[in-house]
Design an enzyme around this catalytic site. Sequence first.
Site, PDB file in Angstrom:
ATOM      1  N   ASP A 127       0.825  -1.209   0.000  1.00 16.24           N
ATOM      2  CA  ASP A 127       0.000   0.000   0.000  1.00 16.24           C
ATOM      3  C   ASP A 127       0.857   1.256   0.000  1.00 16.24           C
ATOM      4  O   ASP A 127       2.034   1.236   0.368  1.00 16.24           O
ATOM      5  CB  ASP A 127      -0.883   0.036   1.254  1.00 16.24           C
ATOM      6  CG  ASP A 127      -2.024  -0.954   1.203  1.00 16.24           C
ATOM      7  OD1 ASP A 127      -2.036  -1.809   0.300  1.00 16.24           O
ATOM      8  OD2 ASP A 127      -2.894  -0.885   2.088  1.00 16.24           O
ATOM      9  N   HIS A 277       3.790  -2.216   2.968  1.00 16.93           N
ATOM     10  CA  HIS A 277       3.837  -0.856   2.430  1.00 16.93           C
ATOM     11  C   HIS A 277       5.134  -0.616   1.668  1.00 16.93           C
ATOM     12  O   HIS A 277       6.145  -1.277   1.938  1.00 16.93           O
ATOM     13  CB  HIS A 277       3.710   0.171   3.566  1.00 16.93           C
ATOM     14  CG  HIS A 277       2.433   0.064   4.336  1.00 16.93           C
ATOM     15  ND1 HIS A 277       2.263  -0.858   5.366  1.00 16.93           N
ATOM     16  CD2 HIS A 277       1.259   0.729   4.224  1.00 16.93           C
ATOM     17  CE1 HIS A 277       1.033  -0.742   5.847  1.00 16.93           C
ATOM     18  NE2 HIS A 277       0.403   0.205   5.188  1.00 16.93           N
TER      19      HIS A 277
END
Length: 314
Positions: A127, A277
């Site tokens: 993400d 991430h």
Amino acid sequence: MESTARYVSVFVLLILQTLFFYTDRTAAQNGSIEINNTDFLNFSLKAISTTVPFPPWLRAITGLTEWPDANPPYISDGVNLTDIFDGPYYEQVNACDNAFMNCVFDCNNCVGPDDILQCKELVQTFDDGPSDATPRLLNFFNQIQKKVSFFVIGIQVLMFPDIFRQEHANGHFLGLHTYNHPYLPGLTNQQIAAQFQWTIWVMNATAGVVPRYFRPPYGGLDNRVRTIASRYGLTPIVWQWDSNDWRTVNESRTAQDVYTDVTNWKQAGDTGIILEHDFQGSLVDIGIRVSSILGNVSTVVSANCKDPSAPWYR
């Protein structure tokens, strides 16, 4: 009749986007980024500088001439929101106060019938990119011929368009992660719609893709968000395993903590979607090591979950 009109309207918008994309696309280079390091997850603090042109088809749709900053305006586009109750609004700290009848994912991991949560293997998803650290991740995956899933933020795509295009060119799955990473249940219906609208338009103007899947920031997903997302043809993809890798940035968790968790999940024979991430270099380092722990697993979220034959984009 109303439903038919809505889908015709969306179809016309997509045709306009496709027609103009190939005639209006120009070479672009990475933009610049400014962020308050004391709040590294607040993407609304970023000053956008981009070389992605604002395409003619989007001028025709929006009446605007440039990309919005942290507060994308809602554009009336023929998608009906009037039958969706506008509320309740709440922030993440109050999520569990609103869980009853709302199926709030970030409170009790409640998932709707169309949400994607589980896969047949442990699957890496990333993400909050793309970022200037992402190319190292792409180079690593290219070397080992592995495909993963990236859920991108609109303003990040604007700032790093070439990296986004490389993600697409390398065959990775690209999903929507909103325009500037807000907690969606705290927004009005139109504000939620604007987050979807502008991220779809950015992804299309930059690499010619129109996503079918999205991931809500912070897991902020309830039935109101699901309903609005469905009006834009978006299916939620959440996660079963949270690496909490972002906590290593503020040193409330170590990289070794992440590796230990992933090793335990693998040894236990667990399966499912892992949340990671790629918004800075140390997290890319962690992602590379996690990939090595998982071994030869090259599965994107939509390819081995509910419907292996489902297309990634519209």
